[in-house]
Design an enzyme around this catalytic site. Structure first.
Site, mmCIF file in Angstrom:
data_model
loop_
_atom_site.group_PDB
_atom_site.id
_atom_site.type_symbol
_atom_site.label_atom_id
_atom_site.label_comp_id
_atom_site.label_asym_id
_atom_site.label_seq_id
_atom_site.Cartn_x
_atom_site.Cartn_y
_atom_site.Cartn_z
ATOM 1 N N TRP A 132 9.433 -10.535 1.422
ATOM 2 C CA TRP A 132 8.270 -9.643 1.432
ATOM 3 C C TRP A 132 7.273 -10.203 0.413
ATOM 4 C CZ3 TRP A 132 7.654 -4.982 -2.115
ATOM 5 C CH2 TRP A 132 6.535 -4.221 -1.752
ATOM 6 N N ASP A 213 17.105 -4.459 -2.634
ATOM 7 C CA ASP A 213 15.909 -3.749 -2.186
ATOM 8 C C ASP A 213 16.245 -3.048 -0.871
ATOM 9 O OD1 ASP A 213 13.476 -2.844 -1.331
ATOM 10 O OD2 ASP A 213 12.435 -4.760 -1.517
ATOM 11 N N LYS A 248 9.191 4.486 5.006
ATOM 12 C CA LYS A 248 9.404 4.377 6.458
ATOM 13 C C LYS A 248 10.376 5.417 6.962
ATOM 14 C CE LYS A 248 7.934 0.201 5.187
ATOM 15 N NZ LYS A 248 7.962 -0.327 3.816
HETATM 16 N N1 PMP Z 1 10.528 -3.730 -0.141
HETATM 17 C C1 PMP Z 1 10.365 -4.193 1.094
HETATM 18 C C2 PMP Z 1 11.288 -5.229 1.609
HETATM 19 C C3 PMP Z 1 9.324 -3.684 1.885
HETATM 20 O O1 PMP Z 1 9.166 -4.153 3.114
HETATM 21 C C4 PMP Z 1 8.485 -2.689 1.361
HETATM 22 C C5 PMP Z 1 7.350 -2.077 2.122
HETATM 23 N N2 PMP Z 1 6.834 -2.684 3.157
HETATM 24 C C6 PMP Z 1 8.708 -2.245 0.067
HETATM 25 C C7 PMP Z 1 9.745 -2.779 -0.656
HETATM 26 C C8 PMP Z 1 7.820 -1.228 -0.600
HETATM 27 O O2 PMP Z 1 7.872 -0.002 -0.091
HETATM 28 P P1 PMP Z 1 6.897 1.158 -0.567
HETATM 29 O O3 PMP Z 1 5.812 1.204 0.436
HETATM 30 O O4 PMP Z 1 7.752 2.347 -0.578
HETATM 31 O O5 PMP Z 1 6.378 0.802 -1.916
#
Ligand code: PMP
Length: 398
Positions: A132, A213, A248
């Site tokens: 990410w 994560d 999500k």
């Molecule tokens: N980690 C990963 C792997 C993600 O894909 C995301 C969000 N796309 C996050 C963390 C962060 O999530 P949040 O929107 O809750 O900050």
């Protein structure tokens, strides 16, 4: 001259930048496959019925708006622990888990990063290649040097576990290793149960600091099924960290609901760790907002709402899967020779399609279909109204 005269323009965030371009696109038919958001078949971000019910009940009690504790809502933090470790966890019973409510998964990663940096500023943080986008930036912002470990193998469209493990075995003790607990973003390729067991042993052998994560619990197979990695570390006796995101899984993106959990060696260690986490939080934003955490806590605490939520989460999971198989079938039906069946094997919201940057560019300019230049698409943005159009366009640019 202005005191800001020397300020340079920062590069645009690649994905949020893509959103801006999408929003500015005036074509009637356009599709945004770039962003990591679940849309329903109507192309809308759903308001889950369980969330709606919890919000309604909450509104009726007209709760006061005092400050929360620095570490957030205790009922929420307990709910997070139950989701991660189950109801009868030895870890939580032994007081070995410290959880702090955080501003989404991003906030959890950042307070975890700030905490770890104070502990060992010379450690290097290792992220998967690819990962990410924000992982690197978050840990660099916390002060760390960030490097990557081999992960995705474009040839097999899976994980190059041999290379990954060999690399982890060379890392300095104390290195922080960021692991996607399930539904790897951006590739959709996860480790097998047996491989997770090996990763745990490598972490033990090398003295690494595992940081899981968990942003998509429930999107691969289900809440319990998607805890394989967490369970493997929980059973190991090691110390580790977990960031949770409910953006999500509860469709609460903008409410910023996440949590950092730190698994320590003892109850006594937990209280010292918590005191340091509180220091990090206090100097960043003092304490987290109330609403999102209260809603999630209420859903998790009520057997009826929890069952309703798991069913809705299951519905999201099933819809994404049907979009995966639909896209594969539709590409084949359009005479695309290349085998796209890997798309159905990938897990979570994303697929690394193998589309080149040029093909992605063509999709955007000629068809108004927006994807990340790496070829990552979000399957959850497909629906029965746009999937044929997308399949047509992909078949044409290939
Ligand atoms: N980690 C990963 C792997 C993600 O894909 C995301 C969000 N796309 C996050 C963390 C962060 O999530 P949040 O929107 O809750 O900050």
């Amino acid at each position: 001259s202005s005191i800001f005269a020397a300020v340079e323009m920062a590069p645009r965030d690649p994905i949020l930048g893509l959103n801006e371009s999408f929003n500015a696109d005036t074509r009637d038919f356009k599709v945004n496959l770039g962003v990591g958001v679940y849309f329903n078949d109507e192309g809308k971000i759903p308001l889950l019925a369980a969330v709606k019910a919890a919000e309604k009940a909450r509104l009726e009690t007209q709760p006061p708006r005092g400050y929360q504790a620095i570490e957030g809502n205790p009922a929420y933090n307990a709910g997070v622990q139950n989701l991660l470790f189950g109801l009868d966890s030895e870890l939580t019973a032994a007081g070995r888990v410290v959880t702090a409510q955080a501003l989404g998964g991003t906030g959890a990663l950042r307070i975890g990063g700030d905490f770890l940096y104070r502990l060992n500023p010379n450690a290097t943080v290792y992220i998967s290649n690819p990962s990410w986008e924000n992982h690197r930036a978050i840990f660099e912002a916390a002060g760390f040097k960030v490097a990557d470990y081999p992960y995705y193998d474009a040839a097999t469209r899976g994980v190059d576990f041999v290379a990954m493990k060999a690399n982890l075995l060379t890392l300095q003790p104390g290195s922080v290793i960021i692991l996607h607990a399930c539904c790897h973003n951006p590739t959709g390729a996860d480790l097998s149960d047996a491989q997770w067991a090996e990763v745990v042993e490598v972490c033990r052998e090398r003295g690494l600091v595992p940081f899981l994560d968990m942003a998509y619990q429930g999107f691969a197979e289900g809440i319990a099924e998607d805890s394989v990695a967490v369970n493997a570390f929980a059973a190991s006796g090691l110390q580790f960290l977990i960031s949770s995101s409910f953006s999500k899984s509860f469709s609460l993106y903008g409410e910023r609901v996440g949590a950092l959990s730190v698994i320590t060696a003892s109850k006594e260690e937990s209280s010292r760790v918590l005191s340091q986490l509180k220091r990090v939080i206090r100097t960043n934003y003092s304490n987290p907002p109330i609403h999102g955490g209260a809603v999630v806590a209420a859903v998790l605490a009520s057997p009826e709402l929890r069952a309703m939520w798991e069913e809705e989460l299951g519905g999201m999971r099933v819809r994404i899967r049907s979009m995966r198989s639909g896209l594969v079938e539709k590409l084949a039906a359009r005479g695309v020779a290349q085998d796209f069946s890997f798309v159905t094997a990938q897990r979570g919201m994303f697929s690394y399609t193998g589309l080149t940057a040029d093909q992605v560019e063509k999709l955007q300019t000629e068809y108004g279909i927006y994807a990340v230049s790496t070829g990552r698409i979000c399957l959850a943005a497909l629906n029965n109204k746009n999937i044929d159009y997308v399949a047509d366009a992909i078949a044409k640019v290939l």
